[in-house]
Design an enzyme around this catalytic site. Structure first.
Site, mmCIF file in Angstrom:
data_model
loop_
_atom_site.group_PDB
_atom_site.id
_atom_site.type_symbol
_atom_site.label_atom_id
_atom_site.label_comp_id
_atom_site.label_asym_id
_atom_site.label_seq_id
_atom_site.Cartn_x
_atom_site.Cartn_y
_atom_site.Cartn_z
ATOM 1 N N ASP A 1 -9.886 25.029 22.368
ATOM 2 C CA ASP A 1 -9.620 23.649 22.937
ATOM 3 C C ASP A 1 -10.524 22.544 22.530
ATOM 4 O O ASP A 1 -11.578 22.381 23.222
ATOM 5 C CB ASP A 1 -9.490 23.818 24.464
ATOM 6 C CG ASP A 1 -9.088 22.194 25.256
ATOM 7 O OD1 ASP A 1 -8.304 21.586 24.772
ATOM 8 O OD2 ASP A 1 -9.795 22.086 26.258
ATOM 9 N N GLU B 1 -5.230 23.917 20.016
ATOM 10 C CA GLU B 1 -4.411 22.890 20.736
ATOM 11 C C GLU B 1 -4.412 21.734 19.651
ATOM 12 O O GLU B 1 -5.339 21.186 19.291
ATOM 13 C CB GLU B 1 -4.985 22.672 21.872
ATOM 14 C CG GLU B 1 -3.825 21.776 22.734
ATOM 15 C CD GLU B 1 -4.502 21.556 24.175
ATOM 16 O OE1 GLU B 1 -4.301 20.395 24.795
ATOM 17 O OE2 GLU B 1 -4.637 22.637 25.072
ATOM 18 N N ASP C 1 -11.832 23.600 30.410
ATOM 19 C CA ASP C 1 -11.915 23.958 28.938
ATOM 20 C C ASP C 1 -11.660 25.319 28.229
ATOM 21 O O ASP C 1 -10.995 25.385 27.635
ATOM 22 C CB ASP C 1 -13.075 23.366 28.436
ATOM 23 C CG ASP C 1 -13.456 21.821 28.493
ATOM 24 O OD1 ASP C 1 -12.430 20.944 28.260
ATOM 25 O OD2 ASP C 1 -14.273 21.459 29.350
#
Length: 192
Positions: free
Chosen positions: A8, A68, A140
């Site tokens: 991420d 992502e 996160d």
């Protein structure tokens, strides 16, 4: 068994999460954040992300990675900085010959929660349940683990695209069809 590293990306904190997929079972390996110092220069912060991801890959030896995707938000400067952090992360991954799948936040949430508009707390809770964790991971780390879970499930038929010459289908990496526009040779992968 396949080990998957989820990322991420973020300039201040880049979340990471590792899972093993054994058949249909998902097993938690590790997760956390790579933090950068806001008082240092942008190149120094990007180097911290790059080196941190390389160290994770060397330590845990994943066979696949998932990152992502980033979309433009209200603040163009923030979007640009986030894109640079994402670029450093992807560069670190492909420099180790890892195939990289890319998923939107909507795709990740749909694959993990069943709702593309799920709240962060819902993602944390489902990651905890799917991986049998004793508590909710940090936001996160949860997002990174969710990205790895989505990749493990083959993007739920969402057709996640991997690095040049590779495509994710049904949880398996396959050679992508070659086109006139795709002149780069496929990336060599280590046999496991």
């Amino acid at each position: 068994m396949v080990r998957i590293l989820g990322i991420d990306p973020g300039l201040r904190c880049t979340g990471f999460g590792l899972i093993d997929k054994q058949g249909s079972q998902l097993i938690y390996v590790s997760s956390g954040c790579i933090r950068t110092d806001e008082k240092t220069t942008l190149p120094e912060r990007l180097a911290v992300i790059y080196r941190g991801i390389r160290e994770i890959v060397e330590t845990y030896a994943p066979q696949q990675a998932a990152v992502e995707k980033v979309f433009v938000n209200v603040n163009p400067q923030s979007t640009l900085l986030l894109g640079q952090a994402r670029g450093a992360a992807i560069t670190a991954l492909v420099s180790t010959d890892l195939p990289v799948g890319e998923y939107t936040a909507l795709q990740v949430k749909q694959a993990v929660v069943g709702n593309g508009k799920a709240a962060k707390e819902q993602v944390q809770h489902m990651v905890r349940r799917l991986l049998s964790l004793p508590g909710d991971p940090s936001p996160d780390a949860a997002d990174a683990l969710a990205c790895a879970i989505a990749h493990a499930h083959g993007g739920q038929g969402l057709g996640g695209i991997a690095t040049v010459g590779l495509r994710v289908r049904g949880g398996r990496l396959m050679e992508a069809p070659r086109t006139a526009a795709s002149t780069s040779p496929p990336i060599a992968r280590k046999k496991t």
